[in-house]
Design an enzyme around this catalytic site. Sequence first.
Site, PDB file in Angstrom:
ATOM      1  N   ILE A  91       5.785   0.779  -3.732  1.00  0.00           N
ATOM      2  CA  ILE A  91       5.322   0.576  -5.107  1.00  0.00           C
ATOM      3  C   ILE A  91       6.326   1.153  -6.092  1.00  0.00           C
ATOM      4  O   ILE A  91       6.639   0.547  -7.120  1.00  0.00           O
ATOM      5  CB  ILE A  91       3.933   1.226  -5.299  1.00  0.00           C
ATOM      6  N   GLY A 110       0.788  -1.219   0.000  1.00  0.00           N
ATOM      7  CA  GLY A 110       0.000   0.000   0.000  1.00  0.00           C
ATOM      8  C   GLY A 110       0.820   1.269   0.000  1.00  0.00           C
ATOM      9  O   GLY A 110       0.324   2.330  -0.388  1.00  0.00           O
ATOM     10  N   GLU A 111       2.061   1.200   0.446  1.00  0.00           N
ATOM     11  CA  GLU A 111       2.882   2.397   0.523  1.00  0.00           C
ATOM     12  C   GLU A 111       3.377   2.799  -0.864  1.00  0.00           C
ATOM     13  O   GLU A 111       3.841   1.955  -1.640  1.00  0.00           O
ATOM     14  CB  GLU A 111       4.073   2.169   1.458  1.00  0.00           C
ATOM     15  N   ALA A 112       3.301   4.100  -1.145  1.00  0.00           N
ATOM     16  CA  ALA A 112       3.713   4.593  -2.454  1.00  0.00           C
ATOM     17  C   ALA A 112       5.198   4.381  -2.698  1.00  0.00           C
ATOM     18  O   ALA A 112       5.606   4.084  -3.829  1.00  0.00           O
ATOM     19  CB  ALA A 112       3.356   6.076  -2.576  1.00  0.00           C
ATOM     20  N   GLN A 113       6.036   4.529  -1.663  1.00  0.00           N
ATOM     21  CA  GLN A 113       7.476   4.351  -1.843  1.00  0.00           C
ATOM     22  C   GLN A 113       7.818   2.910  -2.207  1.00  0.00           C
ATOM     23  O   GLN A 113       8.681   2.663  -3.042  1.00  0.00           O
ATOM     24  CB  GLN A 113       8.218   4.777  -0.579  1.00  0.00           C
TER      25      GLN A 113
END
Length: 773
Positions: A671, A666-669
């Site tokens: 991904i 879920g974390e953008a970093q």
Amino acid sequence: RLDVAAHARTHERTKDAMRRRGFDAERFAAVVTSEARAVVATMRSNARWSARASNSALNGYGLYGTTDVYDGVEDGLLDAFANLRGAHVRTEATAETTKAGSSDGSRASGSGQVKPSSSSSLAHNGGLSPLEFLEPFLDVIRSVETSGLITAQALSAILKILKSGAVTPDVPGGAVTIMHAIADAVTLCRFEATSVEDDDAVLSQILFVLVECVKCSCGAALSDDDLCDVFQACYRIGHQSGKETPLLRESSKQSLSDIVHHVGERLYEIVERASNDVQAKSPRLTSPRRSVVIPAPTNDGESAASSPGAAAAGPGTDIDAHEHTVSSKEPYGLPAFVEMFRFATSLIAPDTHGRGSEDANSLFGLRLVSTMIDSNAEAFKSNRALLRLVVDDLSRALCGVVVSCSPHVLAATTTLITTLYFDFRSEMKLHLEVFVRMVILPLCSTDVEEESQRVALESLVDLCRHEHFATDLYMYYDCDLTKPNVFEEVTSVLAQTSYPVDATISPVHLLSLEGLLCIVQSVSNRSPAATAKPSLSFEHDDVIDPWTLPNGLNTVGGPRFDALARTKYFKHRLLSAAEHFNRSYKKGLAFMQEIKLLPDPLEPAAVAKFLKLAPGLDKDVVGDYLGEPAAFIISVLDEYTKLFDFRDVTLDRALRSFLSGFKLPGEAQKISRILECFAARYYESNPDSVADADSAYVLSYSIIMLNTDQHNAQVKNKMTLEQFIRNNRGTNGGQDWPAEVLVGIFDSIVTDEIKLDEVSAASLTPSRWADML
């Protein structure tokens, strides 16, 4: 008492004798002229022709030639029948005489003498060809000026001519030309609409003629296009508007079944001929011509005859301008059968052409497919095109139809699945997992209605009765490191459903117990030939890479047993390691080192292989682990991407394959780190497809956003193609992406959501099916 079987055998012997005797010109002419009298009598009973015929009662059938009383289309129809009276069939011998006579006639006409009409000249000099004998009947069938009664009489005449055996394969002019003319005229049949009952009678007569075109002694002379047109016309008669009477609809289905059965009887001959044919033919059924075999009413409800302009726009209205063009002189073969099979398969699947959602269509499609496969399994296995239809089109349709269907459709589906396993066991080993885990086992649980559960259990018990079923499941799945334990799942479900929780025994319990006993019996049957089980020990002190161990499937006897037992041992240990990893990836990796399946210290390549290939891993945990910022884990992620081959693969397909083994965190970093590694690997594999790795990264992120936008129920305003193209403008190294690339990606994501594999049975998306094949 009448012996029906003996009568049928006598009838077949008579027909065979007639075929061996060859074409009989006198008999052909006699049959045709007698049918012509019946058609003309019916025409003269109609008010349109009776008024004109009253001027000369004796001349109504052209007894003394034609007069100028008749004009228009009606006159042409009657004159054509008049020319048949007293005419003889033109054979090769008479053709030479006709040719010489026509030359003399041409010279005479050049000197000022009056040239007679061509039809009259043929009738009284060289005779008529067999096709010219049939043309008046075909003209009536095609004409919109005739009533249903007259059209039915002409159809009945053609049916009798075909059934009588008067048209034989050696007919002058060629059986190909005659059969094409008949099929073309009947599939383009139009007539004046009257009442529903009368119209259904004519449409039923059309079905009879179309079926006889395929079944008669000259039926094999039909081309691929002709057969597809006949097949399509039979379907449209019963399913054109959805308002057909039940009787007409069932007659249409029976006609299609008869055609499929007859063509299926010739399948071995067709396959043998196709193996020697190097030229591929283009099928027709998927791109049908616009032929509608229905009555021809006008918009104001009157018959087509009262609206000549509208009639002229329809097919088959201009009799004189109609020409018989044979697209192929070759008899029908594999292309036509393939298209018929695809058509039947399309009726099964609920999402194909909007037809298969109804139980009646699904059942009918299953019936057609069963008819084609019955007694033809070896023919299907000997031809790659036919085998592909079974392992791809049909198998996927069977998996899709059980999503929402009634118990009787489910029963027909599971019956066909069982037949496929019995007949195509070696060719469908991969499909067995899909059939069992995605179709049958979910329906065997207690969460479904009792009737569906009972049908699924009956199917599973039938499979368990097969002597190789339990062995196939155990060898190909339970003893494979990368496959689920399907045999274990089957026995577990049967054991659970065999126990009566409320102390009341039901048929479901008895069926489950029978399935378990069948498995035990199959094992017992192999026991006398089995050797004593040796004592095997797979303990080891050195680090072993379990993915490189031989699977033993190419060996027999003791070596196979040793290899399978070793694989099963390490698979059990890997499943234990996966349980530890799912709770804590640090403990899981430490456990793998402890049992000597990972080196100490850890190596990125070994960990990456474990994450990609080990069974039972939680995809959420794998995704979180691969997204960690630690240097060692980034190295593992890099090695993980190297396990994929992205060469010559589109970006969206590569991303689907990459995301199939884990769930994006879920974390953008996290991904971003995962997609950066993926983009670098994709650019390395396809340097000519993208400008650089950054461009692949941007488009990959855009694809994920598009997937979320299109398949998230909370998003009301979906992204359009124009918006998707605009969002990615100038992101390919400063240049625009090719339009066809973005359009292809957009269509792929919209129609096929990027989903992760679930531990339980999941929906079978097109991409997952393609990956399995």
